[in-house]
Design an enzyme around this catalytic site. Structure first.
Site, PDB file in Angstrom:
ATOM      1  N   ASP A   1      -2.294  -0.196   5.861  1.00  0.00           N
ATOM      2  CA  ASP A   1      -2.617   0.432   7.151  1.00  0.00           C
ATOM      3  C   ASP A   1      -4.084   0.749   7.355  1.00  0.00           C
ATOM      4  OD1 ASP A   1      -2.402   2.545   5.115  1.00  0.00           O
ATOM      5  OD2 ASP A   1      -2.870   3.855   6.804  1.00  0.00           O
TER       6      ASP A   1
ATOM      7  N   ASP B   1       0.867  -1.176   0.000  1.00  0.00           N
ATOM      8  CA  ASP B   1       0.000   0.000   0.000  1.00  0.00           C
ATOM      9  C   ASP B   1       0.914   1.240   0.000  1.00  0.00           C
ATOM     10  OD1 ASP B   1      -2.324   1.664   0.615  1.00  0.00           O
ATOM     11  OD2 ASP B   1      -1.502   1.770   2.640  1.00  0.00           O
TER      12      ASP B   1
ATOM     13  N   ASP C   1      -0.066   5.266   0.834  1.00  0.00           N
ATOM     14  CA  ASP C   1      -0.255   6.250   1.917  1.00  0.00           C
ATOM     15  C   ASP C   1      -0.455   5.562   3.270  1.00  0.00           C
ATOM     16  OD1 ASP C   1      -0.605   9.082   0.593  1.00  0.00           O
ATOM     17  OD2 ASP C   1      -1.653   7.654  -0.684  1.00  0.00           O
TER      18      ASP C   1
HETATM   19  O1  LIG Z   1      -4.496   3.017  -0.596  1.00  0.00           O
HETATM   20  P1  LIG Z   1      -3.564   4.126  -0.221  1.00  0.00           P
HETATM   21  O2  LIG Z   1      -2.319   4.159  -1.031  1.00  0.00           O
HETATM   22  O3  LIG Z   1      -3.284   4.139   1.268  1.00  0.00           O
HETATM   23  O4  LIG Z   1      -4.362   5.466  -0.579  1.00  0.00           O
HETATM   24  C1  LIG Z   1      -5.487   5.848   0.217  1.00  0.00           C
HETATM   25  C2  LIG Z   1      -5.814   7.302  -0.008  1.00  0.00           C
HETATM   26  O5  LIG Z   1      -4.564   8.012   0.107  1.00  0.00           O
HETATM   27  C3  LIG Z   1      -4.619   9.435  -0.058  1.00  0.00           C
HETATM   28  O6  LIG Z   1      -5.247  10.003   1.076  1.00  0.00           O
HETATM   29  C4  LIG Z   1      -4.501   9.797   2.277  1.00  0.00           C
HETATM   30  O7  LIG Z   1      -3.223  10.458   2.156  1.00  0.00           O
HETATM   31  C5  LIG Z   1      -3.306  11.905   2.019  1.00  0.00           C
HETATM   32  C6  LIG Z   1      -1.871  12.402   1.884  1.00  0.00           C
HETATM   33  O8  LIG Z   1      -1.121  12.055   3.013  1.00  0.00           O
HETATM   34  C7  LIG Z   1      -4.011  12.489   3.248  1.00  0.00           C
HETATM   35  O9  LIG Z   1      -4.142  13.904   3.100  1.00  0.00           O
HETATM   36  C8  LIG Z   1      -5.392  11.848   3.432  1.00  0.00           C
HETATM   37  O10 LIG Z   1      -5.973  12.291   4.641  1.00  0.00           O
HETATM   38  C9  LIG Z   1      -5.254  10.322   3.483  1.00  0.00           C
HETATM   39  O11 LIG Z   1      -6.520   9.665   3.578  1.00  0.00           O
HETATM   40  C10 LIG Z   1      -5.298   9.800  -1.358  1.00  0.00           C
HETATM   41  O12 LIG Z   1      -5.501  11.199  -1.396  1.00  0.00           O
HETATM   42  C11 LIG Z   1      -6.616   9.057  -1.559  1.00  0.00           C
HETATM   43  O13 LIG Z   1      -7.078   9.274  -2.885  1.00  0.00           O
HETATM   44  C12 LIG Z   1      -6.387   7.550  -1.384  1.00  0.00           C
HETATM   45  O14 LIG Z   1      -7.608   6.845  -1.534  1.00  0.00           O
END
Ligand SMILES: O=P(O)(O)OC[C@H]1O[C@H](O[C@H]2O[C@H](CO)[C@@H](O)[C@H](O)[C@H]2O)[C@H](O)[C@@H](O)[C@@H]1O
Length: 246
Positions: free
Chosen positions: A198, A20, A22
């Site tokens: 996560d 994954d 983020d």
């Molecule tokens: O599946 P992932 O790679 O974990 O992506 C999930 C989402 O990630 C992003 O949002 C998350 O990270 C942002 C930057 O740190 C943060 O601002 C936000 O609060 C988090 O939820 C991304 O913007 C989403 O599109 C993804 O779905």
């Protein structure tokens, strides 16, 4: 967080590694474009890719164009937008499933409520929509309510809560299905899948890898279908580093 143990090292020829993005490979920032990579991330991922015979992939809720911007010049096999986008080979073509028709309706509904200057922010991934409230936690309930209203009557859309976001995505996609698709192709097929994640959306991935004889690694606290746990992004990098050097 002591209930699950640290994961074992990976076998070079037995395991395929799915990561994954983020909250796992990178820490959170207020803005999706504002994240910074841990020092040595590209070198570490390259070493792992080589060690695992190319069987390393990214599985993210982000659009792949967004991940590629951060990991360039690396372009791993990957699934983006929870599997709505798939790249089967490193640097290869990205296959994007068309968004369901109802997504346009959900977009219009959100845009009617969240305009310029709003504390909530819409991220439009073309095949999915996200409402962000990281910079305005007091707006979490409103974000959820607007998400529910946006998908009302749209059976081909699903509302999912994540870290300071609510996300609207096609019903038929999840990270378990995305990993399963990649596992049908070389160099992944025949290996045991290991998935590190996560978030709530990573649980589908943990369940799938366990059902196929592999294992999941949960980053951070919380109930999980993963077998092992790492405390945070820094611990993920320490573990990846140790695997790469082994
Ligand atoms: O599946 P992932 O790679 O974990 O992506 C999930 C989402 O990630 C992003 O949002 C998350 O990270 C942002 C930057 O740190 C943060 O601002 C936000 O609060 C988090 O939820 C991304 O913007 C989403 O599109 C993804 O779905």
């Amino acid at each position: 967080m002591g209930d699950l143990s640290k994961p074992p090292f990976l076998d070079k020829t037995l395991h395929a590694l799915f990561l994954d993005f983020d909250g796992t490979l990178v820490g959170f920032a207020d803005d999706p474009d504002g994240i910074t990579l841990e020092p040595g991330t590209l070198e570490r991922l390259s070493a792992l890719e080589e060690r695992q015979g190319g069987a390393v992939a990214l599985i993210s809720g982000r659009a792949l164009s967004s991940i590629d911007r951060f990991l360039s010049p690396l372009a791993f096999p990957a699934a983006g937008v929870h599997g709505q986008e798939v790249r089967y080979t490193a640097g290869g073509e990205v296959v994007t499933a068309p968004p369901p028709e109802d997504l346009a309706t959900a977009r219009e509904r959100l845009q009617a409520e969240i305009g310029p200057g709003d504390k909530l922010r819409i991220e439009d991934k073309e095949t999915a929509l996200v409402v962000h409230y990281r910079t305005a936690p007091e707006e979490a309930d409103r974000a959820e309510r607007l998400g529910e209203e946006a998908v009302a009557g749209c059976s081909d859309l699903r509302l999912v809560k994540g870290h300071a976001i609510v996300e609207i995505r096609p019903s038929g996609v999840d990270k378990g299905k995305a990993i399963a698709k990649l596992m049908q192709r070389d160099p992944f097929s025949g290996r045991k899948a290991v998935f590190i994640g996560d978030d709530t959306t990573d649980e589908d991935g943990f369940e799938w890898v366990a059902s196929a004889g592999g294992f999941g690694i949960k980053v951070g606290s919380g109930e999980t279908a993963a077998k092992y746990r790492l405390d945070d992004v820094a611990a993920v990098h320490r573990w990846l580093d140790a695997v790469a050097r082994q």
